[in-house]
Design a protein around this motif. Structure first.
Motif, PDB file in Angstrom:
ATOM      1  N   CYS A  24       0.856  -1.186   0.000  1.00 48.63           N
ATOM      2  CA  CYS A  24       0.000   0.000   0.000  1.00 48.63           C
ATOM      3  C   CYS A  24       0.888   1.230   0.000  1.00 48.63           C
ATOM      4  N   LYS A  26       0.305   3.956   1.584  1.00 44.39           N
ATOM      5  CA  LYS A  26       0.467   4.261   3.014  1.00 44.39           C
ATOM      6  C   LYS A  26      -0.572   3.463   3.777  1.00 44.39           C
ATOM      7  N   ALA A  27      -0.353   3.291   5.064  1.00 45.07           N
ATOM      8  CA  ALA A  27      -1.289   2.470   5.847  1.00 45.07           C
ATOM      9  C   ALA A  27      -2.441   3.338   6.347  1.00 45.07           C
ATOM     10  N   CYS A  28      -3.676   2.903   6.087  1.00 49.76           N
ATOM     11  CA  CYS A  28      -4.834   3.601   6.641  1.00 49.76           C
ATOM     12  C   CYS A  28      -4.835   3.382   8.152  1.00 49.76           C
ATOM     13  N   TYR A  30      -6.915   2.564  10.379  1.00 51.50           N
ATOM     14  CA  TYR A  30      -7.731   1.534  11.038  1.00 51.50           C
ATOM     15  C   TYR A  30      -7.352   0.129  10.574  1.00 51.50           C
ATOM     16  N   CYS A  31      -6.516   0.031   9.550  1.00 54.42           N
ATOM     17  CA  CYS A  31      -6.394  -1.226   8.810  1.00 54.42           C
ATOM     18  C   CYS A  31      -5.405  -2.194   9.436  1.00 54.42           C
ATOM     19  N   PHE A  33      -5.122  -5.318   7.761  1.00 56.69           N
ATOM     20  CA  PHE A  33      -4.765  -6.263   6.693  1.00 56.69           C
ATOM     21  C   PHE A  33      -3.269  -6.168   6.483  1.00 56.69           C
ATOM     22  N   SER A  35      -0.072  -5.387   4.749  1.00 56.09           N
ATOM     23  CA  SER A  35       0.512  -4.703   3.592  1.00 56.09           C
ATOM     24  C   SER A  35       1.754  -3.967   4.064  1.00 56.09           C
ATOM     25  N   GLY A  75      -6.024  -7.187  -1.592  1.00 53.86           N
ATOM     26  CA  GLY A  75      -4.824  -6.802  -0.868  1.00 53.86           C
ATOM     27  C   GLY A  75      -5.149  -6.105   0.431  1.00 53.86           C
ATOM     28  N   GLY A  76      -4.249  -5.199   0.835  1.00 50.59           N
ATOM     29  CA  GLY A  76      -3.276  -4.487   0.024  1.00 50.59           C
ATOM     30  C   GLY A  76      -3.948  -3.719  -1.109  1.00 50.59           C
ATOM     31  N   THR A  77      -3.130  -3.401  -2.075  1.00 52.69           N
ATOM     32  CA  THR A  77      -3.594  -2.568  -3.184  1.00 52.69           C
ATOM     33  C   THR A  77      -3.164  -3.163  -4.523  1.00 52.69           C
ATOM     34  N   ASN A 110      -7.876   0.792  -5.761  1.00 53.23           N
ATOM     35  CA  ASN A 110      -7.903   1.969  -4.902  1.00 53.23           C
ATOM     36  C   ASN A 110      -7.985   3.197  -5.825  1.00 53.23           C
ATOM     37  N   ARG A 147      -7.018   7.521   4.478  1.00 50.20           N
ATOM     38  CA  ARG A 147      -7.052   6.859   3.168  1.00 50.20           C
ATOM     39  C   ARG A 147      -6.094   7.579   2.211  1.00 50.20           C
TER      40      ARG A 147
HETATM   41  S1  SF4 Z   1      -5.287  -2.546   2.522  1.00 46.91           S
HETATM   42 FE1  SF4 Z   1      -6.797  -0.943   2.036  1.00 46.91          FE
HETATM   43  S2  SF4 Z   1      -7.494  -0.237   4.030  1.00 46.91           S
HETATM   44 FE2  SF4 Z   1      -5.580  -1.339   4.384  1.00 46.91          FE
HETATM   45  S3  SF4 Z   1      -3.951   0.221   4.302  1.00 46.91           S
HETATM   46 FE3  SF4 Z   1      -4.161  -0.593   2.243  1.00 46.91          FE
HETATM   47  S4  SF4 Z   1      -5.611   0.804   1.214  1.00 46.91           S
HETATM   48 FE4  SF4 Z   1      -5.814   1.138   3.429  1.00 46.91          FE
END
Ligand code: SF4
Length: 386
Positions: A24, A26-28, A30-31, A33, A35, A75-77, A110, A147
């Protein structure tokens, strides 16, 4: 109306393929997942490792004889992959794979990294479904979430003429964002539904994991309270129902015929192969989870090893309980025979759910009503506790 299962067209000798692109921009906030950030050359190395993992899994033979039914690149992205690498990646990924039964091929996008050129190369490679991570179209909410995209880029991609190249387009909406109001949610929904391409909506409540910036600052976040959250959820249900969308899973809505076939397969234990760091696989009874670190994942693949972090065997009561839990989260429901086996034919709890109009008994399946979908996890707990 009895809900037709998106799996009604699935044979038991099929499988899904999930690919996790673990990068990604950058990291959101709240996320959780998996990446990581991306450096020069990382994407090429990872795509090569993912294709090599697919060959290792095929050589292992657990999915031999099954036909590929759906592909989901998430993902990820995934849209971080440059357009010039995409075609070769898909061709290497599916080298030697029989795709004659493939009915759905989704890529997550994204808005920050998707563009017309990438949509064109996706379509050329056989992708027929796009899932766009919108979450919100409110500038402030997007900034709070951290985001990488802004509202303008999301609106651009939602209305991009190239989306006409795909059978289905899905958009994600998030509920329960700090400081979210009914007005801001309404604007987000209206704007998304004004795109003539969107045929599917995934609407998830913000889930805050402890190991994220939101998790560490939970106490100071202006999160909606339970009543406010319930109002947001009611608004979403009203707006999507008015627009003809049908809720076919707790968090998923579709115009008829646009249900996600890949995700529906997870809910009914169709086998799937998961490739890439942190991806999970399931062969009907064994579940494996991959290494949750990009470098260690690539090293494992380079030494010819399957990059597994854990394996578990799901059998007997555990498998049945999971079947009930997943089934009750979908409008297709769960087979009565499985519930009977779990409860020892003690019908008291199930009868009370039917009486309360949370479940419909159609003879073969117990199907949650719309109100029942909101109670899915609670019903599962009570049924499985018997
Ligand atoms: S996987 Fe989605 S929600 Fe998580 S950091 Fe990457 S763009 Fe943001």
């Amino acid at each position: 109306m009895i809900a037709k299962s998106p799996l009604d067209d699935a044979g038991i000798n099929q499988y899904g393929l999930y690919v996790h692109i673990p990068f990604c921009i950058k990291a959101c906030r709240y996320c959780d997942f998996h990446s990581q950030g991306v450096k020069q050359g990382d994407i090429e190395t990872m795509l090569g490792a993912i294709c090599a993992e697919h060959r290792l899994v095929s050589a292992e033979g657990h999915f031999a004889g099954l036909k590929l039914r759906s592909i989901y690149i998430g993902g990820g992205t995934p849209s971080i992959i440059p357009a010039n690498l995409w075609g070769q990646f898909v061709s290497d990924l599916l080298d030697d794979v029989d795709t004659s039964k493939l009915i759905e091929f989704t890529v997550e996008c994204n808005p920050q990294s998707a563009n017309a050129k990438k949509l064109n190369v996706y379509a050329e490679s056989g992708v027929d479904r796009i899932s766009i991570g919108v979450q919100s179209l409110d500038k402030r909410e997007l900034a709070i979430l951290g985001r990488p995209h802004n509202a303008e880029s999301a609106i651009d991609i939602l209305n991009s003429p190239e989306l006409s190249l795909f059978k289905s387009v899905s958009a994600d909406i998030m509920l329960g964002i700090p400081a979210q109001t009914k007005e801001s949610l309404q604007q987000t929904i209206d704007e998304i539904l004004s795109s003539k391409f969107v045929k599917h909506i995934s609407a998830y409540e913000l889930n805050i994991a402890d190991n994220t910036p939101f998790g560490r600052h939970r106490k100071i976040l202006p999160l909606p309270n339970e009543d406010e959250l319930s109002e947001l959820s009611t608004l979403l249900k009203e707006k999507l129902s008015e627009a003809g969308f049908v809720r076919y899973e707790v968090s998923n809505w579709a115009l008829p015929g646009h249900e996600s076939r890949h995700n529906s397969a997870y809910w009914t234990h169709v086998p799937y192969i998961g490739l890439g760091p942190s991806a999970h696989s399931f062969d009907g009874s064994n579940r494996h989870g991959n290494i949750v670190d990009n470098m260690r994942y690539v090293e494992a693949i380079s030494s010819g090893k399957l990059p597994r972090e854990f394996s578990e065997c799901l059998i007997g009561r555990e498998l049945m309980e999971e079947t009930v839990m997943l089934g009750l989260r979908t409008s297709s429901g769960v087979k009565k025979s499985i519930v009977d086996e779990l409860t020892g034919r003690n019908h008291a709890i199930v009868d009370s759910f039917i009486k309360a109009e949370f479940l419909i008994d159609d003879g073969e399946y117990l199907r949650p009503t719309n109100a029942g979908l909101d109670m899915a996890d609670g019903m599962t707990k009570l049924i499985c506790r018997q």
